[in-house]
Write a protein that holds these residues in place. Structure first.
Motif, mmCIF file in Angstrom:
data_model
loop_
_atom_site.group_PDB
_atom_site.id
_atom_site.type_symbol
_atom_site.label_atom_id
_atom_site.label_comp_id
_atom_site.label_asym_id
_atom_site.label_seq_id
_atom_site.Cartn_x
_atom_site.Cartn_y
_atom_site.Cartn_z
ATOM 1 N N GLU A 6 -13.472 -71.354 44.323
ATOM 2 C CA GLU A 6 -14.431 -72.365 43.964
ATOM 3 C C GLU A 6 -15.072 -73.272 45.100
ATOM 4 O O GLU A 6 -14.319 -73.276 46.368
ATOM 5 C CB GLU A 6 -13.949 -73.513 43.032
ATOM 6 C CG GLU A 6 -13.294 -73.058 41.871
ATOM 7 C CD GLU A 6 -11.930 -72.721 41.878
ATOM 8 O OE1 GLU A 6 -11.324 -73.010 40.673
ATOM 9 O OE2 GLU A 6 -11.236 -72.587 42.996
ATOM 10 N N GLY A 9 -17.295 -79.346 45.305
ATOM 11 C CA GLY A 9 -16.843 -80.448 44.838
ATOM 12 C C GLY A 9 -17.225 -81.519 45.836
ATOM 13 O O GLY A 9 -17.717 -81.251 46.890
ATOM 14 N N TRP A 36 -15.018 -72.770 33.196
ATOM 15 C CA TRP A 36 -14.816 -73.992 34.000
ATOM 16 C C TRP A 36 -13.840 -74.887 33.076
ATOM 17 O O TRP A 36 -14.053 -75.398 32.113
ATOM 18 C CB TRP A 36 -16.329 -74.626 34.487
ATOM 19 C CG TRP A 36 -16.770 -73.983 35.783
ATOM 20 C CD1 TRP A 36 -17.935 -73.190 35.381
ATOM 21 C CD2 TRP A 36 -16.733 -74.172 37.090
ATOM 22 N NE1 TRP A 36 -18.540 -72.976 36.712
ATOM 23 C CE2 TRP A 36 -17.578 -73.231 37.575
ATOM 24 C CE3 TRP A 36 -15.425 -74.794 37.836
ATOM 25 C CZ2 TRP A 36 -17.577 -73.066 39.070
ATOM 26 C CZ3 TRP A 36 -15.486 -74.538 39.133
ATOM 27 C CH2 TRP A 36 -16.626 -73.713 39.628
ATOM 28 N N ARG A 38 -11.124 -78.368 33.769
ATOM 29 C CA ARG A 38 -10.879 -79.664 34.476
ATOM 30 C C ARG A 38 -9.340 -80.293 34.208
ATOM 31 O O ARG A 38 -9.282 -80.316 32.820
ATOM 32 C CB ARG A 38 -11.841 -80.675 34.710
ATOM 33 C CG ARG A 38 -12.139 -81.121 33.223
ATOM 34 C CD ARG A 38 -13.484 -82.288 33.206
ATOM 35 N NE ARG A 38 -13.473 -83.140 31.992
ATOM 36 C CZ ARG A 38 -14.753 -83.654 31.569
ATOM 37 N NH1 ARG A 38 -15.852 -83.731 32.650
ATOM 38 N NH2 ARG A 38 -15.062 -84.123 30.765
ATOM 39 N N ARG A 45 -5.069 -79.648 30.957
ATOM 40 C CA ARG A 45 -6.224 -79.101 31.436
ATOM 41 C C ARG A 45 -7.147 -78.946 30.098
ATOM 42 O O ARG A 45 -6.616 -78.538 29.097
ATOM 43 C CB ARG A 45 -5.828 -77.859 32.015
ATOM 44 C CG ARG A 45 -7.196 -77.023 32.886
ATOM 45 C CD ARG A 45 -6.472 -76.098 33.745
ATOM 46 N NE ARG A 45 -5.613 -76.405 34.734
ATOM 47 C CZ ARG A 45 -5.094 -75.806 35.823
ATOM 48 N NH1 ARG A 45 -5.553 -74.486 35.811
ATOM 49 N NH2 ARG A 45 -4.227 -76.143 36.634
ATOM 50 N N VAL A 48 -14.368 -77.146 30.156
ATOM 51 C CA VAL A 48 -15.566 -77.907 30.074
ATOM 52 C C VAL A 48 -16.838 -76.895 29.854
ATOM 53 O O VAL A 48 -17.764 -77.320 28.913
ATOM 54 C CB VAL A 48 -15.698 -78.208 31.527
ATOM 55 C CG1 VAL A 48 -17.252 -78.808 31.742
ATOM 56 C CG2 VAL A 48 -14.733 -79.187 32.054
ATOM 57 N N ASP A 90 -15.515 -88.168 34.204
ATOM 58 C CA ASP A 90 -15.812 -86.658 34.775
ATOM 59 C C ASP A 90 -14.661 -86.369 35.902
ATOM 60 O O ASP A 90 -14.564 -85.283 36.163
ATOM 61 C CB ASP A 90 -17.231 -86.321 34.928
ATOM 62 C CG ASP A 90 -18.187 -86.399 33.757
ATOM 63 O OD1 ASP A 90 -19.281 -86.922 33.958
ATOM 64 O OD2 ASP A 90 -17.767 -85.886 32.676
ATOM 65 N N TYR A 94 -11.438 -79.559 39.245
ATOM 66 C CA TYR A 94 -12.087 -78.494 38.242
ATOM 67 C C TYR A 94 -11.751 -77.040 38.814
ATOM 68 O O TYR A 94 -11.793 -76.877 39.899
ATOM 69 C CB TYR A 94 -13.774 -78.623 38.637
ATOM 70 C CG TYR A 94 -14.303 -80.005 37.621
ATOM 71 C CD1 TYR A 94 -13.912 -81.043 38.039
ATOM 72 C CD2 TYR A 94 -15.019 -79.562 36.765
ATOM 73 C CE1 TYR A 94 -14.593 -82.226 37.246
ATOM 74 C CE2 TYR A 94 -15.599 -80.669 35.896
ATOM 75 C CZ TYR A 94 -15.171 -82.049 36.156
ATOM 76 O OH TYR A 94 -15.706 -82.895 35.704
ATOM 77 N N TYR A 95 -11.496 -76.327 37.826
ATOM 78 C CA TYR A 95 -10.932 -75.113 38.183
ATOM 79 C C TYR A 95 -12.226 -73.950 37.450
ATOM 80 O O TYR A 95 -12.214 -74.143 36.394
ATOM 81 C CB TYR A 95 -9.510 -74.866 37.614
ATOM 82 C CG TYR A 95 -8.352 -75.721 38.268
ATOM 83 C CD1 TYR A 95 -8.222 -77.056 37.280
ATOM 84 C CD2 TYR A 95 -7.906 -75.107 39.177
ATOM 85 C CE1 TYR A 95 -7.289 -77.638 38.140
ATOM 86 C CE2 TYR A 95 -6.689 -75.995 39.824
ATOM 87 C CZ TYR A 95 -6.496 -77.505 39.248
ATOM 88 O OH TYR A 95 -5.394 -78.233 39.798
ATOM 89 N N CYS A 96 -12.190 -72.812 38.220
ATOM 90 C CA CYS A 96 -12.802 -71.810 37.595
ATOM 91 C C CYS A 96 -11.818 -70.825 37.114
ATOM 92 O O CYS A 96 -10.674 -70.700 37.581
ATOM 93 C CB CYS A 96 -13.638 -71.125 38.745
ATOM 94 S SG CYS A 96 -14.418 -69.699 38.504
#
Length: 125
Positions: A6, A9, A36, A38, A45, A48, A90, A94-96
């Protein structure tokens, strides 16, 4: 070896925008669900947005509909998350993540096998 990397950010003020990118390697990109997720401090977790890489079908959490857009550059095995009208809530890591295409229907965190290292998004009021 599957790798998800990723980027994008950062810190912005409320109302601002950021674009996250996730470059995938080591998997059959055409047959997957890319998502995605978060995680804020002290919270679980949560999903999104996600997209089926073969058909391009997208799914969004209610909290981000109309503000976030997931897309892909298919030839580059890359997924994006365009985040507009950002709010302090928000703020999160954030993770892929990647899984098989049918896991896009549920979007359950537990179904996703591969994860990136995460990128921090901070929105100040």
């Amino acid at each position: 070896q599957v790798q998800l990397v990723e980027s994008g950010g950062g810190s912005v003020q409320a109302g601002g925008s950021l674009r996250l990118s996730c470059a995938a390697s080591g998997l059959t990109y055409s047959d997957n669900c890319m998502g995605w997720f978060r995680q804020a401090p002290g919270k679980e977790r949560e999903g999104v947005a996600r997209i089926t890489t073969g058909g391009g079908t997208t799914y969004y959490a209610d909290s981000v509909k109309g503000r976030f857009t997931i897309s892909q550059a298919y030839a580059k095995n890359t997924v994006f998350l365009q985040m507009n009208s950002l709010k302090p809530e928000d703020t999160a890591m954030y993770y892929c993540a990647a899984s098989r295409w049918y896991d896009c229907y549920s979007g359950s965190v537990d179904r996703f096998n591969y994860w990136g290292q995460g990128t921090q998004v901070t929105v100040s009021s």
